[in-house]
Design an enzyme around this catalytic site. Structure first.
Site, mmCIF file in Angstrom:
data_model
loop_
_atom_site.group_PDB
_atom_site.id
_atom_site.type_symbol
_atom_site.label_atom_id
_atom_site.label_comp_id
_atom_site.label_asym_id
_atom_site.label_seq_id
_atom_site.Cartn_x
_atom_site.Cartn_y
_atom_site.Cartn_z
ATOM 1 N N SER A 152 -10.576 19.030 -9.269
ATOM 2 C CA SER A 152 -10.301 20.204 -8.234
ATOM 3 C C SER A 152 -8.839 19.532 -7.580
ATOM 4 O O SER A 152 -8.735 18.253 -7.285
ATOM 5 C CB SER A 152 -11.344 20.374 -7.154
ATOM 6 O OG SER A 152 -10.828 21.175 -6.273
ATOM 7 N N TYR A 165 -17.338 16.431 -1.704
ATOM 8 C CA TYR A 165 -16.709 17.222 -3.110
ATOM 9 C C TYR A 165 -15.490 16.504 -3.604
ATOM 10 O O TYR A 165 -15.020 16.098 -4.822
ATOM 11 C CB TYR A 165 -16.383 18.965 -2.693
ATOM 12 C CG TYR A 165 -16.092 19.470 -3.645
ATOM 13 C CD1 TYR A 165 -16.596 20.046 -4.690
ATOM 14 C CD2 TYR A 165 -14.455 19.917 -3.631
ATOM 15 C CE1 TYR A 165 -16.062 21.065 -5.584
ATOM 16 C CE2 TYR A 165 -13.825 20.662 -4.467
ATOM 17 C CZ TYR A 165 -14.873 21.215 -5.692
ATOM 18 O OH TYR A 165 -14.395 22.186 -6.689
ATOM 19 N N LYS A 169 -14.828 14.714 -7.293
ATOM 20 C CA LYS A 169 -13.659 15.221 -8.087
ATOM 21 C C LYS A 169 -12.744 14.542 -8.690
ATOM 22 O O LYS A 169 -12.078 14.696 -9.929
ATOM 23 C CB LYS A 169 -12.951 16.717 -7.544
ATOM 24 C CG LYS A 169 -14.229 17.971 -7.471
ATOM 25 C CD LYS A 169 -14.677 18.160 -8.757
ATOM 26 C CE LYS A 169 -15.590 19.435 -8.866
ATOM 27 N NZ LYS A 169 -16.264 19.562 -10.136
#
Length: 302
Positions: A152, A165, A169
């Site tokens: 991401s 997150y 990622k």
């Protein structure tokens, strides 16, 4: 030449909705037999239901394709191994793994419970490792495999309130960088997609006027290519969204060499910080040892 996946078996994790559903439908439409994995939980990973995966399987079959459902969580090693077992039991091989499953538990780092940090990392990072690990020896034996990680721009560039997150990622990029080397002699290619798409995970994070343009199908075209026999790239990170595609790389400045056996002080480093960090002529290294060789060149030569 048209790209197809005839006689190939694909696992797509988190394929009950959004990007995963789009990936699974596209691969199946081009001939792949697909394991549609989805826990069927909420965006934060809680709960579970067979409905999401079953619906996508039914959709694939209605269109003349072959698919089976799996409801295991990627975040536990045995459950992840069972996803691969589902493919072997149903179809006898595994050619493609698309690590797409994900959840969100966003908060600032100061306010985030470590349990929420751990859970997100387990799904995105460890889940990708667990499923790939279970499929890896099968791909080695076949001398063929395609693995796609999902990163991401939150990890590659950062995003407020997404430390768990973003860390996970970026972690899958490091995993890819190691596996691209280990898989090469077995015909296993490992690449990464960094998608921007309107899904239930992102609809509350992105401006509403953008959402109609961020169709998951745009991302799936790139994913499917990376899964194909036509793809010869490994170790690439591809940004994809709204019909835009680009390669992303980790780059390094030209840097500054103070001299063989130089006695560098803190003040020397501070005085030259602008030159050390000048990114006007960036360079990329294909492996850690290549970068080490660059650092060592003044000592050992070419």
């Amino acid at each position: 030449m048209a790209i197809d996946f005839n006689n190939r078996v694909a696992i797509v994790t988190g394929a009950g909705a959004g990007l995963g559903r789009s990936h699974a439908l596209l691969l199946a439409s081009r001939g792949a037999r697909v394991v549609v994995n989805d826990l069927g939980g909420a965006v934060d990973g809680t709960g579970g239901s067979a409905k999401a995966a079953d619906a996508v399987v039914a959709e694939i079959k209605a269109n003349g394709g072959e698919a089976v459902a799996n409801y295991d969580s990627v975040s536990e090693p045995q459950a992840a191994a069972n996803i691969v077992k589902t493919a072997m039991d149903a179809f006898g091989r595994v050619d493609i793994v698309v690590n797409n499953a994900g959840i969100l538990r966003d908060k600032t780092f100061a306010k985030m419970d470590l349990a929420d940090f751990d859970t997100v990392v387990k799904v995105h990072f460890l889940g990708s490792a667990y499923v790939t690990k279970a499929a890896w020896p099968i791909m080695q034996q076949q001398n063929y495999g395609r693995v796609v990680m999902t990163s991401s721009n939150s990890g590659l560039y950062g995003n407020f309130g997404q430390s768990n997150y973003a860390g996970a990622k970026m972690g899958v990029v490091g995993l890819m960088n190691a596996l691209k080397q280990e898989g090469a002699k077995y015909g296993i290619l490992v690449n990464t997609i960094a998608p921007v798409a309107a899904t239930r995970m992102t609809e509350s994070l992105l401006p509403a006027k953008l959402l109609p343009h961020l169709k998951p199908e745009y991302v799936s075209q790139a994913v499917a290519y990376l899964c194909s026999e036509a793809c010869t790239a490994t170790g690439d990170i591809i940004s994809a969204g709204a019909g835009f595609y680009a390669k992303m790389q980790i780059m390094e400045s030209q840097g500054m060499f103070f001299g063989v056996d130089a006695k560098v002080t803190i003040e020397d480093f501070a005085a030259n910080y602008a030159k050390i960090t000048d990114m006007s002529k960036p360079q990329h290294f294909a492996s850690s040892m290549e970068e080490v060789g660059h650092i060592a060149k003044p000592f050992i030569g070419d």
